[in-house]
Write a protein that holds these residues in place. Structure first.
Motif, PDB file in Angstrom:
ATOM      1  N   ASN A   1      -7.355   6.039 -26.740  1.00 30.24           N
ATOM      2  CA  ASN A   1      -7.743   6.545 -28.056  1.00 30.24           C
ATOM      3  C   ASN A   1      -7.938   5.428 -29.080  1.00 30.24           C
ATOM      4  OD1 ASN A   1      -7.737   9.663 -28.248  1.00 30.24           O
ATOM      5  ND2 ASN A   1      -5.937   9.213 -26.980  1.00 30.24           N
ATOM      6  N   GLY A   2      -8.033   4.191 -28.625  1.00 31.14           N
ATOM      7  CA  GLY A   2      -8.393   3.088 -29.501  1.00 31.14           C
ATOM      8  C   GLY A   2      -7.259   2.441 -30.265  1.00 31.14           C
ATOM      9  N   ALA A   3      -6.021   2.721 -29.894  1.00 36.27           N
ATOM     10  CA  ALA A   3      -4.899   2.070 -30.573  1.00 36.27           C
ATOM     11  C   ALA A   3      -4.906   0.573 -30.268  1.00 36.27           C
ATOM     12  CB  ALA A   3      -3.573   2.691 -30.121  1.00 36.27           C
ATOM     13  N   LYS A   4      -4.402  -0.214 -31.221  1.00 36.73           N
ATOM     14  CA  LYS A   4      -4.258  -1.653 -31.029  1.00 36.73           C
ATOM     15  C   LYS A   4      -2.785  -1.961 -30.783  1.00 36.73           C
ATOM     16  CE  LYS A   4      -8.037  -2.543 -34.291  1.00 36.73           C
ATOM     17  NZ  LYS A   4      -8.412  -3.160 -35.596  1.00 36.73           N
ATOM     18  N   PHE A   5      -2.518  -2.887 -29.877  1.00 40.82           N
ATOM     19  CA  PHE A   5      -1.136  -3.188 -29.504  1.00 40.82           C
ATOM     20  C   PHE A   5      -0.721  -4.543 -30.055  1.00 40.82           C
ATOM     21  CE2 PHE A   5      -2.548   0.000 -26.584  1.00 40.82           C
ATOM     22  CZ  PHE A   5      -1.437   0.817 -26.413  1.00 40.82           C
TER      23      PHE A   5
ATOM     24  N   PHE B   1       4.747  -1.135 -29.631  1.00 48.51           N
ATOM     25  CA  PHE B   1       4.415  -1.522 -30.994  1.00 48.51           C
ATOM     26  C   PHE B   1       2.892  -1.517 -31.085  1.00 48.51           C
ATOM     27  CE2 PHE B   1       8.697  -2.819 -30.567  1.00 48.51           C
ATOM     28  CZ  PHE B   1       9.248  -2.793 -31.841  1.00 48.51           C
ATOM     29  N   ALA B   2       2.375  -0.553 -31.820  1.00 51.19           N
ATOM     30  CA  ALA B   2       0.923  -0.346 -31.860  1.00 51.19           C
ATOM     31  C   ALA B   2       0.496   0.048 -33.261  1.00 51.19           C
ATOM     32  CB  ALA B   2       0.518   0.734 -30.858  1.00 51.19           C
ATOM     33  N   SER B   3      -0.807  -0.010 -33.486  1.00 49.47           N
ATOM     34  CA  SER B   3      -1.349   0.447 -34.765  1.00 49.47           C
ATOM     35  C   SER B   3      -2.541   1.360 -34.508  1.00 49.47           C
ATOM     36  CB  SER B   3      -1.757  -0.744 -35.643  1.00 49.47           C
ATOM     37  OG  SER B   3      -2.901  -1.393 -35.116  1.00 49.47           O
ATOM     38  N   PHE B   4      -2.688   2.319 -35.400  1.00 47.78           N
ATOM     39  CA  PHE B   4      -3.833   3.228 -35.369  1.00 47.78           C
ATOM     40  C   PHE B   4      -4.042   3.764 -36.774  1.00 47.78           C
ATOM     41  CE2 PHE B   4      -0.101   5.046 -33.168  1.00 47.78           C
ATOM     42  CZ  PHE B   4       0.289   6.049 -34.039  1.00 47.78           C
ATOM     43  N   PRO B   5      -5.157   4.456 -37.046  1.00 50.43           N
ATOM     44  CA  PRO B   5      -5.533   4.801 -38.416  1.00 50.43           C
ATOM     45  C   PRO B   5      -4.508   5.667 -39.146  1.00 50.43           C
ATOM     46  CG  PRO B   5      -7.416   5.005 -36.962  1.00 50.43           C
ATOM     47  CD  PRO B   5      -6.220   4.784 -36.083  1.00 50.43           C
ATOM     48  N   ARG B   6      -4.466   5.482 -40.449  1.00 56.02           N
ATOM     49  CA  ARG B   6      -3.571   6.271 -41.302  1.00 56.02           C
ATOM     50  C   ARG B   6      -3.830   7.772 -41.119  1.00 56.02           C
ATOM     51  NH1 ARG B   6      -4.109   3.710 -45.558  1.00 56.02           N
ATOM     52  NH2 ARG B   6      -1.993   2.952 -46.028  1.00 56.02           N
TER      53      ARG B   6
END
Length: 345
Positions: A275-279, A289-294
């Motif tokens: 789903n396009g998360a960044k690690f 530990f990842a980032s994805f849109p607000r």
């Protein structure tokens, strides 16, 4: 959808039953119960260390702090990674129990490196009375960012410590998760790799609240007993700690739960990646530990998900802005819960 911490999950029914079974009749207090004799034997066999001194406490902070205090004088310093648990999450307890010894933080974005450790130790060489003297080295396994030191990495770190004649402590709050990720033996990840004392975690992996402190040098046993009592961590009704650890170790339950937690993490990781998360770091055990849109964070929060967002305000800001978070999987998590979480993307 609770991904906040592996401290938040349930106790495994088999471990709970062992505590119920122990709640019958009378037993000797303060670690002199018969169950503890069995636990000591189990741990010595698992770690291939027949002379090891084995003790139980209720918290990881107590395990780390009391173990390190046995190897650190008040005028010394403990070398640890910049983002180690003893630095970030124990409210100066290691310094307190070691009588004021300080921590020397090794710069790192995740794992401590041998070169950085050697440089920090070299900086304190010479024994000047005006600076803290070199004490123990502490390694966190699994790291605070969900990475696992390979056996080669562990040996490289302990080699630096041994070259300087310094003892090595392993913070193994997630010991089982690291062990199954490496597919090695407890001995290979500890004393065979140069570790002198290990905090062997149970609480994060299905226990109610128990950690073992294992000294591969039994000469430290008496000092630990004094420190544990003086530090108010010697349980009178110790059999309930023993029962937990006994149930944890029986029939490989501890590694079964760790494998399930790691597998849950792998499933969640695959879904996030799709789903396009960044690690921030590649997940290797049971933490992500990842980032994805607000906007996704907002949907998850509205849907009842619980986890820690590490930066930014979920409620306000650009919908497309990525916010970093920590997600932790435990043994009891179901595939349905993981899939429900991923359905909000």
């Amino acid at each position: 959808m609770f991904f906040a911490s592996d401290n938040s999950g349930i106790v495994h029914p088999k471990i709970m039953q062992r505590m119920v079974d122990a709640n019958t009749g009378y037993a000797m207090p303060y670690g002199n119960d018969e169950i503890m004799d069995e636990v000591r034997t189990q741990i010595r066999e698992l770690f291939e260390a027949p002379e090891a001194a084995v003790y139980l406490v209720a918290t990881g902070t107590a395990a780390n702090s009391l173990a390190l205090a046995c190897y650190t004088q008040p005028w010394q310093t403990i070398f640890c990674a910049q983002y180690s648990h003893i630095e970030e999450d124990e409210c100066n307890a290691p310094e307190f129990y070691a009588g004021g010894a300080k921590l020397t933080l090794i710069p790192s974005d995740n794992k401590m490196t041998p070169d950085a450790l050697a440089a920090a130790i070299d900086h304190r060489a010479g024994g000047s009375v005006h600076m803290a003297q070199s004490g123990a080295v502490s390694i966190t396994q699994v790291t605070e960012f969900g990475s696992v030191h390979s056996l080669e990495e562990l040996r490289a770190l302990t080699a630096v410590a041994k070259e300087a004649n310094l003892p090595v402590h392993l913070d193994g709050a997630r010991f089982a998760n690291a062990l199954v990720a490496l597919d090695c033996t407890p001995a290979e990840m500890t004393w065979k790799a140069g570790v002198d004392v290990v905090s062997f975690g149970g609480t994060k992996n299905g226990c109610a609240g128990v950690e073992a402190v294992i000294f591969f040098d039994p000469s430290k046993a008496q000092e630990f007993e004094y420190r544990r009592k003086r530090g108010a961590h010697l349980f009178s009704k110790h059999r309930y700690l023993s029962a937990q650890m006994g149930g944890y170790l029986t029939d490989g339950l501890w590694t079964d739960m760790a494998r399930k937690a790691n597998a849950n993490c792998a499933r969640l990781t695959a879904g996030l990646r799709a789903n396009g998360a960044k690690f921030l770091h590649e997940p290797q055990a049971n933490m992500i530990f990842a980032s994805f849109p607000r906007a996704v964070h907002q949907k998850l929060h509205a849907g009842g998900a619980r986890y820690y967002v590490l930066d930014g305000d979920v409620a306000t800001g650009p919908a497309e802005e990525h916010l970093a978070c920590r997600l932790v999987c435990d043994w009891a998590m179901t595939n349905d819960l993981i899939d429900q979480f991923l359905s909000h993307f």
